[in-house]
Write a protein that holds these residues in place. Structure first.
Motif, PDB file in Angstrom:
ATOM      1  N   GLY A   1      -3.493  18.839 -20.915  1.00 22.38           N
ATOM      2  CA  GLY A   1      -2.163  18.668 -21.482  1.00 22.38           C
ATOM      3  C   GLY A   1      -1.069  18.498 -20.448  1.00 22.38           C
ATOM      4  N   ILE A   2      -1.430  18.119 -19.218  1.00 18.37           N
ATOM      5  CA  ILE A   2      -0.464  17.969 -18.122  1.00 18.37           C
ATOM      6  C   ILE A   2      -0.312  16.494 -17.769  1.00 18.37           C
ATOM      7  CG2 ILE A   2       0.065  18.587 -15.735  1.00 18.37           C
ATOM      8  CD1 ILE A   2      -1.800  21.033 -16.145  1.00 18.37           C
ATOM      9  N   VAL A   3       0.915  16.007 -17.719  1.00 20.36           N
ATOM     10  CA  VAL A   3       1.179  14.625 -17.308  1.00 20.36           C
ATOM     11  C   VAL A   3       1.289  14.587 -15.790  1.00 20.36           C
ATOM     12  CG1 VAL A   3       2.765  12.667 -17.442  1.00 20.36           C
ATOM     13  CG2 VAL A   3       2.396  14.134 -19.464  1.00 20.36           C
ATOM     14  N   THR A   4       0.456  13.788 -15.167  1.00 25.78           N
ATOM     15  CA  THR A   4       0.528  13.588 -13.713  1.00 25.78           C
ATOM     16  C   THR A   4       0.660  12.097 -13.428  1.00 25.78           C
ATOM     17  OG1 THR A   4      -1.894  13.497 -13.502  1.00 25.78           O
ATOM     18  CG2 THR A   4      -0.835  15.643 -13.180  1.00 25.78           C
ATOM     19  N   LEU A   5       1.511  11.761 -12.461  1.00 24.11           N
ATOM     20  CA  LEU A   5       1.839  10.365 -12.199  1.00 24.11           C
ATOM     21  C   LEU A   5       1.420   9.951 -10.790  1.00 24.11           C
ATOM     22  CD1 LEU A   5       5.420  10.217 -13.768  1.00 24.11           C
ATOM     23  CD2 LEU A   5       3.193   9.854 -14.876  1.00 24.11           C
ATOM     24  N   ASP A   6       1.022   8.684 -10.666  1.00 16.75           N
ATOM     25  CA  ASP A   6       0.614   8.081  -9.392  1.00 16.75           C
ATOM     26  C   ASP A   6       1.401   6.799  -9.172  1.00 16.75           C
ATOM     27  OD1 ASP A   6      -1.460  10.000  -9.529  1.00 16.75           O
ATOM     28  OD2 ASP A   6      -2.841   8.544 -10.426  1.00 16.75           O
ATOM     29  N   ALA A   7       1.719   6.487  -7.923  1.00 14.97           N
ATOM     30  CA  ALA A   7       2.407   5.225  -7.626  1.00 14.97           C
ATOM     31  C   ALA A   7       2.265   4.882  -6.150  1.00 14.97           C
ATOM     32  CB  ALA A   7       3.890   5.308  -7.994  1.00 14.97           C
ATOM     33  N   SER A   8       2.358   3.598  -5.860  1.00 20.11           N
ATOM     34  CA  SER A   8       2.400   3.133  -4.469  1.00 20.11           C
ATOM     35  C   SER A   8       3.340   1.947  -4.365  1.00 20.11           C
ATOM     36  CB  SER A   8       1.007   2.731  -3.976  1.00 20.11           C
ATOM     37  OG  SER A   8       0.487   1.641  -4.716  1.00 20.11           O
ATOM     38  N   ILE A   9       3.874   1.750  -3.159  1.00 23.41           N
ATOM     39  CA  ILE A   9       4.767   0.629  -2.877  1.00 23.41           C
ATOM     40  C   ILE A   9       4.474   0.137  -1.468  1.00 23.41           C
ATOM     41  CG2 ILE A   9       6.677   2.047  -1.984  1.00 23.41           C
ATOM     42  CD1 ILE A   9       8.576   0.145  -3.600  1.00 23.41           C
ATOM     43  N   MET A  10       4.586  -1.164  -1.246  1.00 22.79           N
ATOM     44  CA  MET A  10       4.229  -1.724   0.059  1.00 22.79           C
ATOM     45  C   MET A  10       4.978  -3.026   0.278  1.00 22.79           C
ATOM     46  SD  MET A  10       0.387  -2.511   1.509  1.00 22.79           S
ATOM     47  CE  MET A  10       0.121  -2.835   3.265  1.00 22.79           C
ATOM     48  N   ASP A  11       5.364  -3.280   1.534  1.00 27.71           N
ATOM     49  CA  ASP A  11       5.944  -4.583   1.862  1.00 27.71           C
ATOM     50  C   ASP A  11       5.011  -5.350   2.792  1.00 27.71           C
ATOM     51  OD1 ASP A  11       6.352  -3.728   4.485  1.00 27.71           O
ATOM     52  OD2 ASP A  11       8.521  -3.535   4.293  1.00 27.71           O
ATOM     53  N   GLY A  12       5.364  -6.593   3.034  1.00 28.50           N
ATOM     54  CA  GLY A  12       4.491  -7.471   3.788  1.00 28.50           C
ATOM     55  C   GLY A  12       4.398  -7.184   5.261  1.00 28.50           C
ATOM     56  N   ASP A  13       5.238  -6.291   5.771  1.00 24.84           N
ATOM     57  CA  ASP A  13       5.155  -5.873   7.172  1.00 24.84           C
ATOM     58  C   ASP A  13       4.223  -4.689   7.364  1.00 24.84           C
ATOM     59  OD1 ASP A  13       6.960  -7.841   8.035  1.00 24.84           O
ATOM     60  OD2 ASP A  13       8.681  -6.579   7.513  1.00 24.84           O
ATOM     61  N   GLY A  14       3.591  -4.228   6.280  1.00 28.08           N
ATOM     62  CA  GLY A  14       2.642  -3.133   6.377  1.00 28.08           C
ATOM     63  C   GLY A  14       3.234  -1.765   6.121  1.00 28.08           C
ATOM     64  N   ARG A  15       4.528  -1.682   5.823  1.00 24.60           N
ATOM     65  CA  ARG A  15       5.126  -0.388   5.481  1.00 24.60           C
ATOM     66  C   ARG A  15       4.694  -0.020   4.069  1.00 24.60           C
ATOM     67  NH1 ARG A  15      11.199  -0.027   5.819  1.00 24.60           N
ATOM     68  NH2 ARG A  15      11.068  -1.845   4.445  1.00 24.60           N
ATOM     69  N   CYS A  16       4.328   1.249   3.869  1.00 21.94           N
ATOM     70  CA  CYS A  16       3.848   1.639   2.549  1.00 21.94           C
ATOM     71  C   CYS A  16       4.035   3.130   2.329  1.00 21.94           C
ATOM     72  CB  CYS A  16       2.372   1.262   2.371  1.00 21.94           C
ATOM     73  SG  CYS A  16       1.285   1.806   3.697  1.00 21.94           S
ATOM     74  N   GLY A  17       4.094   3.507   1.061  1.00 23.24           N
ATOM     75  CA  GLY A  17       4.213   4.901   0.671  1.00 23.24           C
ATOM     76  C   GLY A  17       3.611   5.096  -0.702  1.00 23.24           C
ATOM     77  N   ALA A  18       3.158   6.332  -0.968  1.00 17.46           N
ATOM     78  CA  ALA A  18       2.506   6.583  -2.248  1.00 17.46           C
ATOM     79  C   ALA A  18       2.577   8.067  -2.599  1.00 17.46           C
ATOM     80  CB  ALA A  18       1.053   6.133  -2.186  1.00 17.46           C
TER      81      ALA A  18
END
Length: 337
Positions: free
Chosen positions: A92-109
């Motif tokens: 019964g717990i909502v957990t969220l996932d996401a990632s973002i990235m640009d073409g220079d290789g910078r990314c976070g998640a």
């Protein structure tokens, strides 16, 4: 005489170089004139594309556009597979996932994050404010609050009702292409149980970015993380080549580093379409039954705006937005007919 020999030697060497095999990177297909474009998975990608396109046209970067677009389904309470309003896990717990990235290789998640409605924006903060790529669970939540994100209850009354109905049988039953049914129809009992929005952006200069966000499979085991926040699985972007994202059963995408595979196949000279097809075939080959009950789809965007999409099963759709049309919805071809 000596000078003539040197000239002949130079000519022979030049001819040999022309006949010798090219390095792997030389296989990249010649790019066509660049064309700004936004792509995203499934029908609710149309609204996400609109927001991303407007941000791009207002002078935002491709990264701004990707984040802006992904926030739209995250905020849609009728969408039970992305953001606030997403169906919970079996506890019964909502957990969220996401990632973002640009073409220079910078990314976070972020992964397995509770109580924060816009994981895509937290993922961008991870990229820009920390030396890390991925934060998970309580650590991701703590970081988000430190960055000014307000915690809130993500379990809506509708999602809770569906969860309580599911608990009567507690049957876990992923259904192929549940994403392509009207996602505004609540189906208690587990039918509306997996989805992702993957969004890709390219501007007129060939700069690329992507975003991927999900609440994961409904009724999943607590702590389960799929491909969406895994760079190289659910999302991969390279300004020299293109970008790719995935949808469907994340475990299969992780096993093949799917989005990275698509981009690397493009680097070797395949079109976005052919790259998606080969990535799907590699998954199919891993299954003795030909993955007849499994769905995975890939969506790819070249730095020139060329598009590719392919899935294991029919029914995968994606949205395309560009200068010609902002609300185009396309059915991807598939391995099984």
């Amino acid at each position: 005489m000596t000078e003539r020999r040197e000239v002949l030697r130079a000519l022979i060497l030049a001819g040999s170089a022309a006949l010798s095999p090219r390095p792997a990177d030389a296989g990249v297909r010649p790019t066509r004139p660049r064309r700004p474009r936004v792509l995203s998975t499934w029908d609710f990608g149309i609204a996400a594309n609109h927001a991303a396109w407007e941000r791009l046209n207002a002078g935002g970067t491709v990264l701004d556009a990707a984040e802006t677009g992904a926030r739209i389904p995250e905020a849609d309470l009728a969408n039970h597979s992305v953001g606030k309003g997403g169906y919970p896990d079996r506890d019964g717990i909502v957990t969220l996932d996401a990632s973002i990235m640009d073409g220079d290789g910078r990314c976070g998640a972020v992964a397995g994050m509770e109580d924060i409605a816009h994981p895509i924006s937290v993922a961008r903060r991870v990229m820009e404010k920390t030396p890390h790529v991925l934060l998970v669970g309580a650590g991701a939540r703590q970081f988000a609050i430190e960055q000014g994100f307000a915690p809130e209850n993500l379990l809506t009354a509708e999602a809770e009702a569906a969860w309580r109905e599911w608990r009567k049988t507690s049957r876990y039953e992923p259904v192929i292409n549940r994403e392509n049914v009207d996602y505004r129809q609540s189906l208690p009992g587990g039918k509306d149980n997996h989805d992702t929005i993957g969004l890709l952006v390219v501007d007129a200069q060939g700069r690329l970015a992507g975003a991927c966000t999900t609440s994961g499979m409904a009724w999943k085991r607590h702590g389960r993380v799929g491909d969406s926040p895994v760079i190289g699985a659910g999302l991969y972007v390279d300004n020299a080549v293109g970008a790719a994202t995935s949808t469907g059963v994340g475990e299969e995408v992780i096993r093949t580093a799917g989005s990275f595979l698509v981009v690397e196949l493009m680097r070797q000279g395949r079109s976005p379409q052919r790259a998606c097809e080969e990535a799907v075939r590699r998954i199919v080959r891993r299954h003795p039954d030909g993955a007849k009950t499994l769905q995975v789809g890939f969506l790819a965007l070249g730095r020139d705006g060329e598009v590719g999409a392919y899935a294991i099963q029919p029914g995968f759709t994606y949205a395309v937005c560009d200068e010609e049309k902002q609300d185009r919805l396309v059915s991807a071809p598939s391995f099984h007919r």
